[in-house]
Design an enzyme around this catalytic site. Structure first.
Site, PDB file in Angstrom:
ATOM      1  CE1 TYR A  14      81.812  99.132  -4.377  1.00 41.10           C
ATOM      2  CE2 TYR A  14      82.374  98.962  -6.694  1.00 41.10           C
ATOM      3  CZ  TYR A  14      81.444  99.200  -5.708  1.00 41.10           C
ATOM      4  OH  TYR A  14      80.156  99.512  -6.034  1.00 41.10           O
ATOM      5  CG  HIS A  19      82.600  93.540   0.932  1.00 46.42           C
ATOM      6  ND1 HIS A  19      82.501  92.558   1.895  1.00 46.42           N
ATOM      7  CD2 HIS A  19      81.391  93.543   0.296  1.00 46.42           C
ATOM      8  CE1 HIS A  19      81.301  92.005   1.850  1.00 46.42           C
ATOM      9  NE2 HIS A  19      80.609  92.586   0.892  1.00 46.42           N
ATOM     10  CG  PHE A  65      79.860  93.858  -8.490  1.00 43.54           C
ATOM     11  CD1 PHE A  65      80.514  94.892  -7.844  1.00 43.54           C
ATOM     12  CD2 PHE A  65      79.581  93.981  -9.844  1.00 43.54           C
ATOM     13  CE1 PHE A  65      80.872  96.045  -8.533  1.00 43.54           C
ATOM     14  CE2 PHE A  65      79.933  95.118 -10.545  1.00 43.54           C
ATOM     15  CZ  PHE A  65      80.582  96.157  -9.886  1.00 43.54           C
ATOM     16  CG  ASN A  67      76.521  90.335  -2.658  1.00 41.54           C
ATOM     17  OD1 ASN A  67      77.434  90.226  -1.836  1.00 41.54           O
ATOM     18  ND2 ASN A  67      75.567  91.233  -2.535  1.00 41.54           N
ATOM     19  CG  ASP A  93      84.676  91.038   3.979  1.00 40.97           C
ATOM     20  OD1 ASP A  93      83.669  91.488   4.547  1.00 40.97           O
ATOM     21  OD2 ASP A  93      84.658  90.635   2.798  1.00 40.97           O
ATOM     22  CG  ASN A 114      74.391  88.619   0.741  1.00 39.69           C
ATOM     23  OD1 ASN A 114      73.666  87.751   1.208  1.00 39.69           O
ATOM     24  ND2 ASN A 114      74.138  89.905   0.891  1.00 39.69           N
TER      25      ASN A 114
END
Length: 189
Positions: A14, A19, A65, A67, A93, A114
């Protein structure tokens, strides 16, 4: 003390996704300041301590993570007895803003994000934010989840390195000095 909390997802897969623009900014600031973020399991985060403008600052990358970042924020705010309205700055972001646009806000709703929804659930909506635009023409061709988890193009990565990340770091430094104003910034690409 100031808490600079970046939104993003942990892991190499990631690291260069849209994100993770918050993580990218914090990593660049840590490198510039010569500090390393270290795992702090009790905070569900990687954390570095440093001083900016005479203020003790925690740079934080949650290891939850994206969220679920509110868990990390809540544990840090409680442990250090921070005032969310004056001591917390979240870097994230924003799909509603085009790449090259940065907006600063003192509080607000989650607007469908989220990670911000998690932060608002754990902290309430009164904390400072640097919202970094990531939207481009590709967004209309794919779902939001695929878009935010997609990687920046070569040109976008160059824009990040040249203008967006340096401006974000400048804004973080202004926050730590107590001089950050609520406004929008449009950067040349």
């Amino acid at each position: 003390m100031k808490l600079i909390l970046a939104q993003g997802n942990p892991g190499k897969d990631y690291s260069t996704t849209r994100h993770n623009i918050g993580f990218m900014a914090v990593d660049t600031l840590a490198s510039k300041q010569g500090v390393t973020l270290s795992p702090k399991p009790k905070f569900h985060a990687d954390v570095a301590e440093l001083n900016i403008a005479g203020e003790k600052v925690l740079l934080v990358k949650p290891t939850t993570f994206y969220n679920e970042t509110g868990q990390s924020a809540r544990s840090l705010v409680d442990f250090y007895k921070l005032d969310t309205a004056s001591d917390v700055l979240v870097i994230h972001d924003d799909l509603a803003l085009p790449l090259g646009k940065i907006r600063i806000r003192e509080k607000g709703s989650d607007a469908g994000n989220n990670g911000i929804k998690s932060l608002n659930a754990h902290l309430g909506p009164n904390y400072n934010r640097i919202r970094i635009g990531i939207e481009n023409e590709l967004r209309g061709r794919m779902g939001d989840m695929n878009f935010v988890l997609g990687h920046f193009s070569k040109d976008e990565a160059a824009t990040l390195e040249k203008t967006i990340i340096p401006k974000t770091i400048e804004l973080i430094e202004l926050f730590c000095a107590g001089k950050l104003e609520t406004t929008s910034h449009s950067l040349e690409k």
